[in-house]
Enzyme design. Sequence first.
Site, mmCIF file in Angstrom:
data_model
loop_
_atom_site.group_PDB
_atom_site.id
_atom_site.type_symbol
_atom_site.label_atom_id
_atom_site.label_comp_id
_atom_site.label_asym_id
_atom_site.label_seq_id
_atom_site.Cartn_x
_atom_site.Cartn_y
_atom_site.Cartn_z
ATOM 1 N N TRP A 59 -2.002 -31.422 -1.636
ATOM 2 C CA TRP A 59 -1.934 -32.865 -1.389
ATOM 3 C C TRP A 59 -0.721 -33.327 -0.581
ATOM 4 O O TRP A 59 -0.861 -33.997 0.443
ATOM 5 C CB TRP A 59 -2.016 -33.645 -2.709
ATOM 6 C CG TRP A 59 -1.983 -35.118 -2.472
ATOM 7 C CD1 TRP A 59 -0.944 -35.957 -2.690
ATOM 8 C CD2 TRP A 59 -3.043 -35.919 -1.922
ATOM 9 N NE1 TRP A 59 -1.280 -37.240 -2.324
ATOM 10 C CE2 TRP A 59 -2.565 -37.244 -1.845
ATOM 11 C CE3 TRP A 59 -4.345 -35.644 -1.484
ATOM 12 C CZ2 TRP A 59 -3.334 -38.292 -1.349
ATOM 13 C CZ3 TRP A 59 -5.115 -36.696 -0.994
ATOM 14 C CH2 TRP A 59 -4.608 -37.987 -0.933
ATOM 15 N N ASP A 94 -6.531 -29.865 -3.805
ATOM 16 C CA ASP A 94 -6.513 -31.247 -4.308
ATOM 17 C C ASP A 94 -7.755 -31.976 -3.793
ATOM 18 O O ASP A 94 -8.762 -31.346 -3.429
ATOM 19 C CB ASP A 94 -5.198 -31.935 -3.894
ATOM 20 C CG ASP A 94 -4.777 -33.035 -4.860
ATOM 21 O OD1 ASP A 94 -5.270 -34.171 -4.719
ATOM 22 O OD2 ASP A 94 -3.958 -32.755 -5.764
ATOM 23 N N ASP A 95 -7.698 -33.279 -3.749
ATOM 24 C CA ASP A 95 -8.814 -34.139 -3.321
ATOM 25 C C ASP A 95 -9.343 -33.695 -1.953
ATOM 26 O O ASP A 95 -8.558 -33.350 -1.074
ATOM 27 C CB ASP A 95 -8.279 -35.584 -3.226
ATOM 28 C CG ASP A 95 -9.377 -36.618 -3.273
ATOM 29 O OD1 ASP A 95 -10.557 -36.265 -3.078
ATOM 30 O OD2 ASP A 95 -9.048 -37.797 -3.511
ATOM 31 N N CYS A 153 -10.425 -40.573 -6.016
ATOM 32 C CA CYS A 153 -9.401 -41.372 -5.336
ATOM 33 C C CYS A 153 -9.691 -41.555 -3.850
ATOM 34 O O CYS A 153 -9.604 -42.663 -3.322
ATOM 35 C CB CYS A 153 -8.031 -40.732 -5.528
ATOM 36 S SG CYS A 153 -7.480 -40.768 -7.244
ATOM 37 N N LYS A 197 -6.714 -30.101 -12.100
ATOM 38 C CA LYS A 197 -5.996 -31.383 -12.130
ATOM 39 C C LYS A 197 -7.065 -32.468 -12.215
ATOM 40 O O LYS A 197 -7.991 -32.486 -11.402
ATOM 41 C CB LYS A 197 -5.167 -31.517 -10.850
ATOM 42 C CG LYS A 197 -4.577 -32.899 -10.592
ATOM 43 C CD LYS A 197 -3.685 -32.841 -9.343
ATOM 44 C CE LYS A 197 -3.287 -34.221 -8.846
ATOM 45 N NZ LYS A 197 -2.487 -34.129 -7.591
ATOM 46 N N ASP A 199 -7.699 -36.350 -12.059
ATOM 47 C CA ASP A 199 -7.160 -37.637 -11.641
ATOM 48 C C ASP A 199 -7.877 -38.773 -12.373
ATOM 49 O O ASP A 199 -8.767 -38.516 -13.193
ATOM 50 C CB ASP A 199 -7.314 -37.765 -10.112
ATOM 51 C CG ASP A 199 -6.126 -38.466 -9.481
ATOM 52 O OD1 ASP A 199 -5.638 -39.446 -10.076
ATOM 53 O OD2 ASP A 199 -5.696 -38.045 -8.397
ATOM 54 N N TRP A 265 -0.942 -40.932 -13.791
ATOM 55 C CA TRP A 265 0.231 -41.619 -13.227
ATOM 56 C C TRP A 265 1.117 -42.292 -14.264
ATOM 57 O O TRP A 265 1.699 -43.364 -14.010
ATOM 58 C CB TRP A 265 -0.225 -42.653 -12.174
ATOM 59 C CG TRP A 265 -1.464 -42.278 -11.448
ATOM 60 C CD1 TRP A 265 -1.619 -41.174 -10.652
ATOM 61 C CD2 TRP A 265 -2.730 -42.957 -11.458
ATOM 62 N NE1 TRP A 265 -2.901 -41.137 -10.171
ATOM 63 C CE2 TRP A 265 -3.593 -42.211 -10.639
ATOM 64 C CE3 TRP A 265 -3.198 -44.116 -12.065
ATOM 65 C CZ2 TRP A 265 -4.917 -42.594 -10.431
ATOM 66 C CZ3 TRP A 265 -4.513 -44.496 -11.843
ATOM 67 C CH2 TRP A 265 -5.351 -43.746 -11.044
ATOM 68 N N ARG A 282 1.187 -36.330 -15.757
ATOM 69 C CA ARG A 282 2.025 -37.084 -14.837
ATOM 70 C C ARG A 282 2.702 -38.221 -15.583
ATOM 71 O O ARG A 282 2.114 -38.858 -16.440
ATOM 72 C CB ARG A 282 1.166 -37.608 -13.694
ATOM 73 C CG ARG A 282 0.846 -36.532 -12.658
ATOM 74 C CD ARG A 282 1.924 -36.451 -11.619
ATOM 75 N NE ARG A 282 2.002 -37.732 -10.950
ATOM 76 C CZ ARG A 282 1.205 -38.074 -9.949
ATOM 77 N NH1 ARG A 282 0.311 -37.241 -9.472
ATOM 78 N NH2 ARG A 282 1.323 -39.267 -9.392
ATOM 79 N N ASP A 286 2.604 -41.759 -7.597
ATOM 80 C CA ASP A 286 2.841 -40.643 -6.671
ATOM 81 C C ASP A 286 4.257 -40.607 -6.105
ATOM 82 O O ASP A 286 4.793 -41.624 -5.656
ATOM 83 C CB ASP A 286 1.861 -40.714 -5.496
ATOM 84 C CG ASP A 286 0.443 -40.469 -5.951
ATOM 85 O OD1 ASP A 286 0.192 -40.419 -7.167
ATOM 86 O OD2 ASP A 286 -0.425 -40.335 -5.073
HETATM 87 C C1 GAL Z 1 -3.602 -39.513 -6.589
HETATM 88 C C2 GAL Z 1 -2.784 -38.408 -7.194
HETATM 89 C C3 GAL Z 1 -2.257 -37.534 -6.095
HETATM 90 C C4 GAL Z 1 -3.424 -36.975 -5.307
HETATM 91 C C5 GAL Z 1 -4.307 -38.097 -4.805
HETATM 92 C C6 GAL Z 1 -5.584 -37.578 -4.176
HETATM 93 O O1 GAL Z 1 -4.138 -40.311 -7.586
HETATM 94 O O2 GAL Z 1 -1.734 -38.952 -7.936
HETATM 95 O O3 GAL Z 1 -1.462 -36.512 -6.613
HETATM 96 O O4 GAL Z 1 -4.150 -36.106 -6.133
HETATM 97 O O5 GAL Z 1 -4.680 -38.968 -5.849
HETATM 98 O O6 GAL Z 1 -6.387 -38.601 -3.683
#
Ligand code: GAL
Length: 644
Positions: A59, A94-95, A153, A197, A199, A265, A282, A286
């Site tokens: 990410w 990640d995403d 996200c 992970k 979210d 978060w 977390r 971020d």
């Molecule tokens: C946020 C997260 C980040 C990353 C992002 C991906 O919510 O805190 O670490 O994963 O989404 O869209």
Amino acid sequence: MQSRRLRKLRNRLAVAVAVALALGALAGHATAASLNATGAWALAPVGHAPTPPMGWNSWNAFGVNVNEARVMGAARALVADGLAKAGYRYVNIDDGWWLQRRASDGRMIIRTSLFPSAAVGGAGLTSFRPFTDKLHAMGLEAGIYSDLGRNVCSQAWSPDNPNLPVGNRAEREVGLYGHVTQDISLYFKDWGFDYIKVDACGIAHYGANGAGGKQGKFRVFPPLMVDQNTAQSNIPAVRALYARVRDALRAVRPDGRFVLSLCNWGAANVRAWGKDVGTMWRTSTDIQANWSRMLHSFDSVSTREMYSGPGRWNDPDMLEVGNGDFDQHHLLQARSHFSLWAIEDAPLLIGYDLRKAPQSIIDILGAPEVIAVNQDPAGNQGVLEYTSSDYQIIVKTLSRRGEKAVALFNRTDEAAKIELNSAHLKMVADAPITVRDLWARRDLGSFTGSRVFTVRPHEVLMLKVSGKPLLASGYYLSEMTGRINVADDGVLVPEEDPTIHRPLDPYTGSTGSDGTRPVYAGWGDPRADSTPYDDTLRIANVSYRYGIGALANSRLQVQAEGGFTRFSAQVGIDDTTRGRAAPVRFEVYGDGKLLAVSRPMHFNEAAAPLRADVAGVKVVELIARQIGTDQGAVVVTWANAALE
Ligand code: GAL
């Protein structure tokens, strides 16, 4: 007449008490009724992470533009640059990896244009197995990413990204909601992942007015969690959703070989309950690659020492070493950021494109003596032994007796002289204390009493010291927080922690309707060498450097494992108490049996000594039981609490 009214009143009272108890229980708060010593250690490990997880995540380096070449590039670099050997094992996507959820059976499909090795067969059949096999063959482990809700996200926040999930509404619902068992089994059994992970955008940003909801493209999800607004978050519901993921993981991985990273978060008071549900959680929104944001993330963990320990870690977010304010032109800042994460037992997840890494950045990420501090098996998070807005002294008790890691942190823009003394270290003043600089990997001689260090602007001087402990045997409880479980925190209504550095809001700047007030619950939670409201421990105007500060109606468990013979403390109501009316009884249990109890202690009454024989005891429980009600929270101090 009189007695009928009385009866009615009594009935009403009984109902009110029952409702209050139920509400308290729902919110996970201690009520006097639930304040029983159980005699059993209440934390079952969630997954397997005896030391903070180390690895890489896509990410911070690539955002939603993740692909196989980039991830495998990072994996190869971890091995080639010696970082894998230094401990970095997890390679986490990640995403951004998804194509859609298959209409026929709900199976998740990978976007093979981004992950070519996932195209394993006929139409619609994709698998990450070749990818995880490759990583495993390199001696690494594999991590994947999902969301608690139906949508994720990137769908809310990156609507123009060309790689968002495609298809009809149901096919674009790629999050775990309604598919927990199916997805977790696919990811961990079929695809062979080791780490996930999870979210929380799906349960937070898809209300009718949320970033996802407003697009009209997704099913509306009434928010269960409101960022920066604890009161509007449905804490039990958020916790229960994460617990379902945990249970599904335990079912597919009965040997417990997994990591569950909670990514909500720091909201919904997760800073207090993450330990019961996740491997790591977390503690803030971020991080970004700037100094102010780094301070914000750091502050969100630096007061949470009582919550972390082997197998359960506070997560101030992934590293920005190599990026922005922490790049090769700012090596001092990069070292500071890394030192702070190391001493706080934060997971060390590199967020940098390692394929282009200069040696100077590799050297920071691979610093063996700094990593050793983070990976010390005792898992005692660093404790703030001195703190002001300008300078901080963080001390972490290491597993080898007499050894401590120390971070001298200059938060200001000017050079500072910071004096470290034996009291910060809980060491005797007249025996030599030897010092080693962990970045320079150089011994700095020794001192007795105290020594002044010059610390450059924004520098963290990272030291290891060894000396003679103040206690002839055993430890102060504030030196062994890795063995403590906050079973009941005594908090009735979660309050926002005001000690966290407030940066400019990265999403709304100075003009956003939310203003710039990051707020996380956690104010009033137990602390080491501090009151729960970040003050000096003080009973009847006598201050105590060492001890545990807590609210009344709290229960702390200490994993003694038969290693100690005596518990001792001086107990009383702390001078910072908000409620001054109700007395408190201090109780010490060993494996569920009452070993010692104080008389009811009142505000402004001198501390009373409390001792208990704990030979052979596995779990010591400390209960501060409030007698009667009070208008304000009652603050208690277990001064000099120690197990010897
Ligand atoms: C946020 C997260 C980040 C990353 C992002 C991906 O919510 O805190 O670490 O994963 O989404 O869209």
